[in-house]
Design a protein around this motif. Structure first.
Motif, mmCIF file in Angstrom:
data_model
loop_
_atom_site.group_PDB
_atom_site.id
_atom_site.type_symbol
_atom_site.label_atom_id
_atom_site.label_comp_id
_atom_site.label_asym_id
_atom_site.label_seq_id
_atom_site.Cartn_x
_atom_site.Cartn_y
_atom_site.Cartn_z
ATOM 1 N N ILE B 87 86.794 34.492 34.963
ATOM 2 C CA ILE B 87 88.117 35.105 34.809
ATOM 3 C C ILE B 87 87.969 36.606 34.548
ATOM 4 O O ILE B 87 88.671 37.418 35.156
ATOM 5 C CB ILE B 87 88.871 34.442 33.629
ATOM 6 N N ASP B 88 87.050 36.951 33.659
ATOM 7 C CA ASP B 88 86.848 38.370 33.315
ATOM 8 C C ASP B 88 86.503 39.207 34.549
ATOM 9 O O ASP B 88 86.914 40.361 34.657
ATOM 10 C CB ASP B 88 85.730 38.521 32.266
ATOM 11 N N ALA B 214 94.007 36.231 37.867
ATOM 12 C CA ALA B 214 92.975 35.375 37.279
ATOM 13 C C ALA B 214 93.485 33.957 37.005
ATOM 14 O O ALA B 214 92.714 33.084 36.615
ATOM 15 C CB ALA B 214 92.469 36.001 35.985
ATOM 16 N N GLY B 215 94.802 33.740 37.191
ATOM 17 C CA GLY B 215 95.367 32.404 36.970
ATOM 18 C C GLY B 215 95.522 32.042 35.510
ATOM 19 O O GLY B 215 95.539 30.857 35.156
ATOM 20 N N VAL B 216 95.632 33.052 34.646
ATOM 21 C CA VAL B 216 95.831 32.784 33.214
ATOM 22 C C VAL B 216 97.339 32.751 32.935
ATOM 23 O O VAL B 216 98.042 33.722 33.235
ATOM 24 C CB VAL B 216 95.159 33.868 32.340
ATOM 25 N N PRO B 217 97.849 31.643 32.393
ATOM 26 C CA PRO B 217 99.305 31.504 32.211
ATOM 27 C C PRO B 217 99.860 32.284 31.024
ATOM 28 O O PRO B 217 100.428 31.705 30.098
ATOM 29 C CB PRO B 217 99.472 29.993 32.009
ATOM 30 N N PRO B 220 104.258 36.679 30.340
ATOM 31 C CA PRO B 220 104.931 37.451 31.403
ATOM 32 C C PRO B 220 104.736 36.826 32.790
ATOM 33 O O PRO B 220 105.610 36.943 33.650
ATOM 34 C CB PRO B 220 104.243 38.820 31.341
ATOM 35 N N VAL B 221 103.601 36.160 32.995
ATOM 36 C CA VAL B 221 103.320 35.545 34.301
ATOM 37 C C VAL B 221 104.165 34.283 34.478
ATOM 38 O O VAL B 221 104.744 34.043 35.533
ATOM 39 C CB VAL B 221 101.814 35.172 34.415
ATOM 40 N N VAL B 222 104.267 33.492 33.429
ATOM 41 C CA VAL B 222 104.931 32.187 33.509
ATOM 42 C C VAL B 222 106.448 32.297 33.314
ATOM 43 O O VAL B 222 107.228 31.710 34.083
ATOM 44 C CB VAL B 222 104.332 31.224 32.440
ATOM 45 N N ALA B 223 106.868 33.037 32.296
ATOM 46 C CA ALA B 223 108.305 33.069 31.954
ATOM 47 C C ALA B 223 108.994 34.356 32.404
ATOM 48 O O ALA B 223 110.211 34.465 32.300
ATOM 49 C CB ALA B 223 108.460 32.898 30.440
#
Lengths: 55, 320
Positions: B87-88, B214-217, B220-223
């Motif tokens: 991810i990093d 990176a697919g980290v939820p 800001p990404v999710v909501a």
């Protein structure tokens, strides 16, 4: 003696040698600091009883 | 993607890129693995927790205890970097960390992190008490397993719950002296716990594309960004009375009350400013401003707590 008996040692580049030296120096300092830390903590914990070990 | 990460995710076939047998790490790379900035916060908050005990502690043992707690925190940061190396490598903010940059091999980081984890817990147990050591072990477990391996990849509430790991050090500090817990350190825990989401989300707003890639939820990404701004404002409003609570409940004096009130109000105002400014340069500046001031907020509150805790001790010893 046949030279082929022994594997050839890896030759490090100057950059790799510098990095190895940096790691070795840091490791030496950390291990030295640990010796001092464990000694000082032992004295602090045991105080005057540090040599008092009745058989 | 870097060589180290290629080798990390390769199938081990002969054709895959093999990492160098000679370590490419400098000493500072190992230091970076410990997340030194997080360690600074841990050292400081654990010290305040320790002072809260208002009981005498040998300065050597006190120093060594703080060192053990800091190393334990650093070890958990190292294991976090080991697990999240892939991810990093995908995120701009973290791509230069020692593992994704190829300076340190993942196996080296794992061994380093595990050695420091076990060493710090054992050392703390031997010099203070096993309650504190067990709590340090739990904190490392919570950060590495509960937060890094589970929450971070699963829910937008990741840093809300995971923030507890960063909030435990004052309690561990107190426990090293007393072997128990009290309400005062629980309040210190709550301050850091409630502070973490608005602090982190202010940065996440700016780096949301990184997290999405990176697919980290992250929230800001999710909501979405508007909901994140709303949540930041709510948390800032809750943080203000929580920040003041050590004085309101009579544990510390009016100096702390004044400081926590002023800085709490500043946090609420900046969160409201961020809530209003939603686009362009002003929004970006508002995010960075809140992120920066939130660091100052926590630092100032804990300095005030430390001063309030130290003053009676110094007075008692006739230094004042």
């Amino acid at each position: 003696m046949n030279d082929e008996t022994y594997p050839t040692l890896a030759k490090l580049t100057p950059e790799e040698l510098a990095r190895q030296k940096s790691r070795s120096r840091a490791l030496g300092l950390v291990l030295g600091a640990l010796v001092v830390l464990f000694f000082v903590v032992t004295i602090a914990k045991l105080g005057g009883n540090v040599l008092n070990r009745p058989l | 993607m870097s060589l180290a990460i290629d080798s990390l995710i390769s199938d081990g076939s002969a054709e895959s890129v093999k990492p160098s047998l000679v370590s490419q790490a400098m000493a500072k790379d190992y230091y970076e693995l410990l997340k030194p900035r997080v360690m600074q916060l841990v050292i400081f908050t654990a010290l305040v927790g320790m002072m809260t005990a208002r009981e005498p502690i040998n300065p050597v043992i006190g120093f060594a205890s703080i060192l053990a707690i800091a190393i334990g925190a650093g070890a958990s940061g190292c294991l976090n970097m080991w697990y999240d190396a892939t991810i990093d490598s995908l995120m701009e903010r973290t791509a230069k960390r020692p593992i994704p940059s190829g300076a340190i091999a993942p196996g080296e980081a794992l061994a380093f992190g595990m050695t420091l984890s076990v060493g710090s817990v054992l050392f703390l147990g031997l010099i203070t008490n096993w309650y504190a050591a067990a709590f340090l072990a739990f904190t490392i477990f919570f950060y590495v397993v509960v937060y890094t391996m589970w929450l971070k990849h699963w829910t937008a509430q990741n840093i809300v719950i995971g923030g507890a790991a960063g909030a435990f050090p004052p309690m561990i500090g107190y426990m090293t002296v007393t072997g128990s817990m009290n309400i005062e350190t629980l309040l210190q825990f709550l301050i850091i716990f409630i502070w973490t989401p608005p602090h982190f989300w202010a940065l996440a707003l700016v780096k949301s594309k990184d997290y999405a890639r990176a697919g980290v939820p992250m929230l800001p990404v999710v909501a979405g960004e508007i909901e994140t701004r709303r949540q930041i404002l709510i948390y800032a409003c809750v943080l203000m009375p929580i920040g003041m609570s050590p004085s309101l409940l009579g544990y510390v004096g009016p100096v702390y009350l004044a400081i926590s009130t002023i800085f709490g109000a500043v946090m609420v105002w900046l969160a409201y400013d961020l809530f209003r400014k939603r686009e362009g340069e002003p929004a970006l500046k508002a995010s960075y401003r809140l992120f920066g001031v939130s660091i100052i907020y926590l630092f100032v509150l804990f300095v005030a707590l430390l001063v309030e805790e130290i003053t009676p001790i110094l007075a008692w010893r006739n230094f004042l």
